[in-house]
Design a protein around this motif. Structure first.
Motif, PDB file in Angstrom:
ATOM      1  N   THR A  52       0.823  -1.205   0.000  1.00 47.21           N
ATOM      2  CA  THR A  52       0.000   0.000   0.000  1.00 47.21           C
ATOM      3  C   THR A  52       0.861   1.260   0.000  1.00 47.21           C
ATOM      4  O   THR A  52       1.836   1.364   0.744  1.00 47.21           O
ATOM      5  N   GLU A  53       0.498   2.184  -0.843  1.00 46.88           N
ATOM      6  CA  GLU A  53       1.236   3.445  -0.984  1.00 46.88           C
ATOM      7  C   GLU A  53       1.365   4.155   0.360  1.00 46.88           C
ATOM      8  O   GLU A  53       0.379   4.384   1.061  1.00 46.88           O
ATOM      9  N   ARG A  54       2.569   4.492   0.726  1.00 52.19           N
ATOM     10  CA  ARG A  54       2.810   5.199   1.979  1.00 52.19           C
ATOM     11  C   ARG A  54       2.411   6.666   1.848  1.00 52.19           C
ATOM     12  O   ARG A  54       2.469   7.247   0.753  1.00 52.19           O
ATOM     13  N   THR A  55       2.030   7.270   2.966  1.00 52.29           N
ATOM     14  CA  THR A  55       1.570   8.657   2.961  1.00 52.29           C
ATOM     15  C   THR A  55       2.609   9.603   2.364  1.00 52.29           C
ATOM     16  O   THR A  55       2.287  10.494   1.574  1.00 52.29           O
ATOM     17  N   GLU A  56       3.877   9.383   2.708  1.00 55.61           N
ATOM     18  CA  GLU A  56       4.919  10.303   2.227  1.00 55.61           C
ATOM     19  C   GLU A  56       5.159  10.196   0.728  1.00 55.61           C
ATOM     20  O   GLU A  56       5.828  11.053   0.146  1.00 55.61           O
ATOM     21  N   HIS A  57       4.617   9.137   0.108  1.00 56.13           N
ATOM     22  CA  HIS A  57       4.786   8.976  -1.328  1.00 56.13           C
ATOM     23  C   HIS A  57       3.595   9.499  -2.127  1.00 56.13           C
ATOM     24  O   HIS A  57       3.605   9.435  -3.357  1.00 56.13           O
ATOM     25  N   ARG A  58       2.578   9.988  -1.431  1.00 57.64           N
ATOM     26  CA  ARG A  58       1.427  10.545  -2.131  1.00 57.64           C
ATOM     27  C   ARG A  58       1.798  11.888  -2.756  1.00 57.64           C
ATOM     28  O   ARG A  58       2.748  12.549  -2.322  1.00 57.64           O
ATOM     29  N   PRO A  59       1.073  12.318  -3.789  1.00 55.27           N
ATOM     30  CA  PRO A  59       1.372  13.613  -4.419  1.00 55.27           C
ATOM     31  C   PRO A  59       1.345  14.750  -3.400  1.00 55.27           C
ATOM     32  O   PRO A  59       0.607  14.692  -2.403  1.00 55.27           O
ATOM     33  N   ALA A  60       2.132  15.762  -3.652  1.00 51.89           N
ATOM     34  CA  ALA A  60       2.282  16.867  -2.701  1.00 51.89           C
ATOM     35  C   ALA A  60       0.953  17.528  -2.374  1.00 51.89           C
ATOM     36  O   ALA A  60       0.695  17.900  -1.219  1.00 51.89           O
ATOM     37  N   GLU A  61       0.066  17.685  -3.384  1.00 51.13           N
ATOM     38  CA  GLU A  61      -1.204  18.360  -3.122  1.00 51.13           C
ATOM     39  C   GLU A  61      -2.097  17.527  -2.186  1.00 51.13           C
ATOM     40  O   GLU A  61      -2.825  18.081  -1.367  1.00 51.13           O
TER      41      GLU A  61
END
Length: 231
Positions: A206-215
């Protein structure tokens, strides 16, 4: 829709500390974007395929076997046994458990035709594991312990392994690695059963929070700040 991964197999590192201090390590094939993240989930073919595979038995069975070669490529050569986490009551009642399909498909790939460089190995498929004292947390879904601050063990969750695995090196196969709690509880059960080592491989991480797009991260920060002020 059938999605296959071919060519160079990705390896996304996975890590989770066990209760005794040992480190459970492994790898995933792809990053999974949860449906709650909206349009990005539906724009990602892997994430959509994995979500469908867990819900639709016919599609899930086919996709598990289609993905077996890619998943088997992540299994260390020293591993001589394959296991998967225990099914929840809901999965048992539905008579379909995608992770078990993946485990069976991986074993078939590893023990099959050796001409592709992966087959021809002697690999044992472990008997299904089970949740112990499931009634403590109600319905018994494995993911009920995810949102407990990583303290699933304090709720009485424990996995039981019903066979002796003395000296074996076990590869734990699952569809998803999010917090790693389920994998950790399962690995601890395998060690109690005598396993010499445990490794984990999954289709998705699962995609980690810090890897989500900046916006997206900025919206999360803003919402958290609003909740803090309202308190």
């Amino acid at each position: 829709m059938i999605l296959r991964l071919r060519g160079e197999v990705k390896m996304i590192p996975l890590r989770r500390k066990l209760a005794d201090g040992r480190l459970l390590e492994g790898a995933a094939l792809e990053v999974y974007i949860p449906a709650r993240r909206g349009a990005r989930h539906y724009a990602d073919s892997f994430s959509c395929a994995l979500a469908l595979a867990k819900q639709l038995p016919d599609y899930g069975q086919q996709w598990a076997w289609d993905m077996a070669a890619d998943l088997a490529a992540l299994v260390p050569v020293e591993c001589d046994a394959i296991a998967c986490p225990p099914a929840s009551r809901r999965r048992i009642a539905a008579d379909f458990y995608f992770a078990r399909e993946l485990a069976c498909a991986a074993v078939e790939c590893l023990t099959g035709d050796p001409s592709d460089g992966r087959g021809g190995r002697e690999v044992h498929l472990c008997r299904p594991l089970r949740w112990a004292r499931e009634e403590i947390v109600g319905a018994g879904a494995a993911k009920e312990i995810m949102h407990q601050g990583g303290q699933g063990r304090k709720l009485g969750r424990e996995v039981e392994c019903l066979e002796v695995l003395t000296g074996r090196r076990v590869c734990l196969v699952d569809d998803m690695f999010t917090t790693g709690i389920t994998a950790a509880l399962t690995a601890e059960a395998l060690y109690r059963a005598g396993a010499e080592g445990v490794h984990v491989v999954t289709l998705g991480a699962t995609e980690r929070t810090e890897h989500r797009p900046a916006e997206e991260r900025e919206r999360l920060r803003w919402r958290a700040e609003v909740r803090r002020v309202r308190r």
